[in-house]
Motif scaffolding. Structure first.
Motif, mmCIF file in Angstrom:
data_model
loop_
_atom_site.group_PDB
_atom_site.id
_atom_site.type_symbol
_atom_site.label_atom_id
_atom_site.label_comp_id
_atom_site.label_asym_id
_atom_site.label_seq_id
_atom_site.Cartn_x
_atom_site.Cartn_y
_atom_site.Cartn_z
ATOM 1 N N ASP A 71 0.851 -1.182 0.000
ATOM 2 C CA ASP A 71 0.000 0.000 0.000
ATOM 3 C C ASP A 71 0.894 1.240 0.000
ATOM 4 O O ASP A 71 1.915 1.274 0.692
ATOM 5 C CB ASP A 71 -0.901 -0.001 1.234
ATOM 6 C CG ASP A 71 -1.918 1.121 1.216
ATOM 7 O OD1 ASP A 71 -1.572 2.238 1.646
ATOM 8 O OD2 ASP A 71 -3.044 0.888 0.746
ATOM 9 N N SER A 153 -11.211 3.543 -12.349
ATOM 10 C CA SER A 153 -10.173 2.900 -11.539
ATOM 11 C C SER A 153 -8.987 3.843 -11.385
ATOM 12 O O SER A 153 -8.347 4.220 -12.371
ATOM 13 C CB SER A 153 -9.709 1.597 -12.186
ATOM 14 O OG SER A 153 -8.636 1.030 -11.436
ATOM 15 N N PHE A 154 -8.720 4.228 -10.150
ATOM 16 C CA PHE A 154 -7.479 4.920 -9.810
ATOM 17 C C PHE A 154 -6.513 3.894 -9.220
ATOM 18 O O PHE A 154 -6.884 2.742 -8.975
ATOM 19 C CB PHE A 154 -7.726 6.029 -8.796
ATOM 20 C CG PHE A 154 -8.496 7.206 -9.330
ATOM 21 C CD1 PHE A 154 -7.964 8.026 -10.305
ATOM 22 C CD2 PHE A 154 -9.773 7.502 -8.844
ATOM 23 C CE1 PHE A 154 -8.666 9.120 -10.803
ATOM 24 C CE2 PHE A 154 -10.484 8.585 -9.331
ATOM 25 C CZ PHE A 154 -9.940 9.397 -10.317
ATOM 26 N N SER A 156 -4.199 4.718 -6.300
ATOM 27 C CA SER A 156 -4.277 5.003 -4.868
ATOM 28 C C SER A 156 -4.456 6.497 -4.743
ATOM 29 O O SER A 156 -3.995 7.261 -5.595
ATOM 30 C CB SER A 156 -2.993 4.562 -4.151
ATOM 31 O OG SER A 156 -2.885 5.180 -2.877
ATOM 32 N N ASN A 157 -5.124 6.952 -3.687
ATOM 33 C CA ASN A 157 -5.267 8.396 -3.537
ATOM 34 C C ASN A 157 -3.955 9.066 -3.160
ATOM 35 O O ASN A 157 -3.883 10.292 -3.062
ATOM 36 C CB ASN A 157 -6.368 8.743 -2.525
ATOM 37 C CG ASN A 157 -6.072 8.240 -1.130
ATOM 38 O OD1 ASN A 157 -5.071 7.560 -0.883
ATOM 39 N ND2 ASN A 157 -6.951 8.558 -0.192
ATOM 40 N N SER A 159 -1.227 8.225 -5.064
ATOM 41 C CA SER A 159 -0.448 8.046 -6.289
ATOM 42 C C SER A 159 -0.410 9.335 -7.096
ATOM 43 O O SER A 159 -1.443 9.972 -7.312
ATOM 44 C CB SER A 159 -1.054 6.929 -7.136
ATOM 45 O OG SER A 159 -0.409 6.849 -8.389
ATOM 46 N N TYR A 163 -3.555 9.065 -9.524
ATOM 47 C CA TYR A 163 -4.687 9.804 -8.959
ATOM 48 C C TYR A 163 -4.487 11.323 -9.029
ATOM 49 O O TYR A 163 -5.300 12.034 -9.630
ATOM 50 C CB TYR A 163 -4.956 9.412 -7.506
ATOM 51 C CG TYR A 163 -5.948 10.345 -6.845
ATOM 52 C CD1 TYR A 163 -7.284 10.365 -7.245
ATOM 53 C CD2 TYR A 163 -5.544 11.258 -5.870
ATOM 54 C CE1 TYR A 163 -8.194 11.254 -6.671
ATOM 55 C CE2 TYR A 163 -6.444 12.145 -5.295
ATOM 56 C CZ TYR A 163 -7.762 12.142 -5.693
ATOM 57 O OH TYR A 163 -8.638 13.025 -5.143
ATOM 58 N N LEU A 189 -13.236 10.583 -5.351
ATOM 59 C CA LEU A 189 -12.772 9.426 -4.587
ATOM 60 C C LEU A 189 -13.861 8.402 -4.296
ATOM 61 O O LEU A 189 -13.571 7.277 -3.908
ATOM 62 C CB LEU A 189 -12.159 9.892 -3.259
ATOM 63 C CG LEU A 189 -10.847 10.669 -3.367
ATOM 64 C CD1 LEU A 189 -10.458 11.241 -2.007
ATOM 65 C CD2 LEU A 189 -9.739 9.771 -3.912
ATOM 66 N N PHE A 202 -9.928 1.242 -6.592
ATOM 67 C CA PHE A 202 -8.514 1.542 -6.394
ATOM 68 C C PHE A 202 -7.730 0.249 -6.589
ATOM 69 O O PHE A 202 -7.881 -0.706 -5.820
ATOM 70 C CB PHE A 202 -8.261 2.133 -5.001
ATOM 71 C CG PHE A 202 -8.838 3.503 -4.840
ATOM 72 C CD1 PHE A 202 -8.119 4.616 -5.263
ATOM 73 C CD2 PHE A 202 -10.098 3.696 -4.303
ATOM 74 C CE1 PHE A 202 -8.651 5.893 -5.136
ATOM 75 C CE2 PHE A 202 -10.649 4.956 -4.179
ATOM 76 C CZ PHE A 202 -9.924 6.063 -4.598
ATOM 77 N N SER A 209 -4.558 -1.504 -11.615
ATOM 78 C CA SER A 209 -5.512 -0.533 -12.148
ATOM 79 C C SER A 209 -5.774 -0.815 -13.626
ATOM 80 O O SER A 209 -6.923 -0.751 -14.096
ATOM 81 C CB SER A 209 -4.988 0.893 -11.974
ATOM 82 O OG SER A 209 -5.957 1.844 -12.387
#
Length: 340
Positions: A71, A153-154, A156-157, A159, A163, A189, A202, A209
């Motif tokens: 993560d 699809s992102f 990660s918030n 990234s 994102y 989001l 995500f 992704s």
């Protein structure tokens, strides 16, 4: 973004090794821990990680071990807390780590093909599955008007290219239009009938992704070029331009082994400044930091084909010839901080 990169490079091209107050008194660990984002944590990149580790070991005389994360937030926290001392990350992850701990600073960044910071960039793309691309056109040109209401699809918030950059582009394009006036990045989001997207996924990595869009879990995906390039071939159009078609290789490894021949199309591409190797200057002495910096920016590393891969390399890596590592200052990443 292209203009920003040019202006920022011109202003901040003079760079220096990171320093921290009272650094001389640092009680550094006997083993240096290098944290890796999920994108580079797979077995495909094991040899590439090991080669970087060898450089650090030789420069410092210390043992080096990898922290493979699942993560983005884990990598950021590891550097901010000092449980890992070095990590290679995207610009947004660096900015977040620095906000958590101002002693986290950029160590080096990979240059562009010119060997300078002017073109030290990669690309964030919005992509769709081949066969669906025509619905994302205005006349003969690709546009993002029709992404509203889609499954997105992102990565990660946290990234940058998965994102932060695409979200900023979407907000910039739509926020002046009805019914999306006042749209913010935070609005992207979460999906729902009253949201910009009907559903938001995500992937956790750029690879996953992309899998979301080619497996029909998502209609549109945010994916960079550098983390998926070794799994696909450009089969139509120009690299990183709207309309470019990419095809998953027949012998692609996981997570693409179930999708040989699958294709996707770029509908929007945005340049992004390269992310740094960052260092926690509270966790390593200045002597160690200087030794690692000198080693990474040396001609020996620049000419190492296991670190900067030649065009015909049969193995996977993170950097390509004719790039090299350069020192860079914290302020070089201000454009990422200023994105809304």
């Amino acid at each position: 973004m292209t203009l920003i990169l040019v202006l920022v490079t011109a202003v901040f091209a003079g760079c220096s090794t990171p320093t921290a107050e009272s650094n001389a008194s640092v009680q550094e660990p006997d083993t240096i821990t290098v944290a890796w984002l999920p994108n580079q944590a797979g077995d495909d990149f094991k040899d590439a990680r090991a080669e970087i580790d060898k450089v650090i070991e030789k420069a410092t005389g210390k043992k080096v071990e990898d922290k493979l994360t699942t993560d983005y937030a884990i990598t950021i926290e590891a550097l901010a807390s000092g449980t890992a001392q070095i990590a290679w990350v995207g610009a947004q992850q660096y900015v977040e780590a620095h906000e958590k701990n101002s002693k986290v600073l950029p160590l080096v960044v990979n240059s562009g093909d010119s060997g300078a910071l002017d073109d030290a960039k990669y690309y964030s793309r919005l992509v769709v599955k081949k066969g669906n691309e025509d619905q994302y056109k205005n006349g003969s040109e690709y546009a993002i008007d029709k992404i509203a209401g889609k499954k997105m699809s992102f990565v990660s918030n946290s990234s940058t290219s998965g994102y932060k950059v695409p979200a900023a582009a979407i907000v910039s394009y739509f926020s002046a239009q009805d019914p999306w006036k006042g749209l913010t990045a935070e609005d992207l989001l979460e999906g729902g009938s009253d949201k910009f997207f009907s559903q938001v996924l995500f992937g956790g990595s750029h690879q996953l992704s992309l899998v979301n869009v080619i497996s029909d879990k998502a209609d549109v995906a945010a994916v960079d070029d550098i983390d998926v390039v070794s799994y696909v071939d450009l089969t139509e159009g120009s690299d990183n331009t709207p309309g470019a078609v990419y095809t998953v290789k027949q012998d692609a490894t996981d997570p693409f082994s179930k999708f040989p021949g699958a294709q996707y199309v770029v509908i929007k591409a945005m340049p992004v400044m390269n992310g740094p190797f960052m260092v926690n200057t509270e966790a390593l002495s200045q002597e160690t930091i200087d030794a690692v910096t000198q080693a990474l920016t040396s001609d020996e590393v620049t000419n190492n084909p296991k670190i900067f891969l030649p065009e015909d390399a049969a193995y996977k890596g993170m950097f390509n010839q004719p790039q090299r590592f350069l020192t860079v200052e914290d302020a070089w990443y201000n454009p990422i901080r200023e994105m809304k």
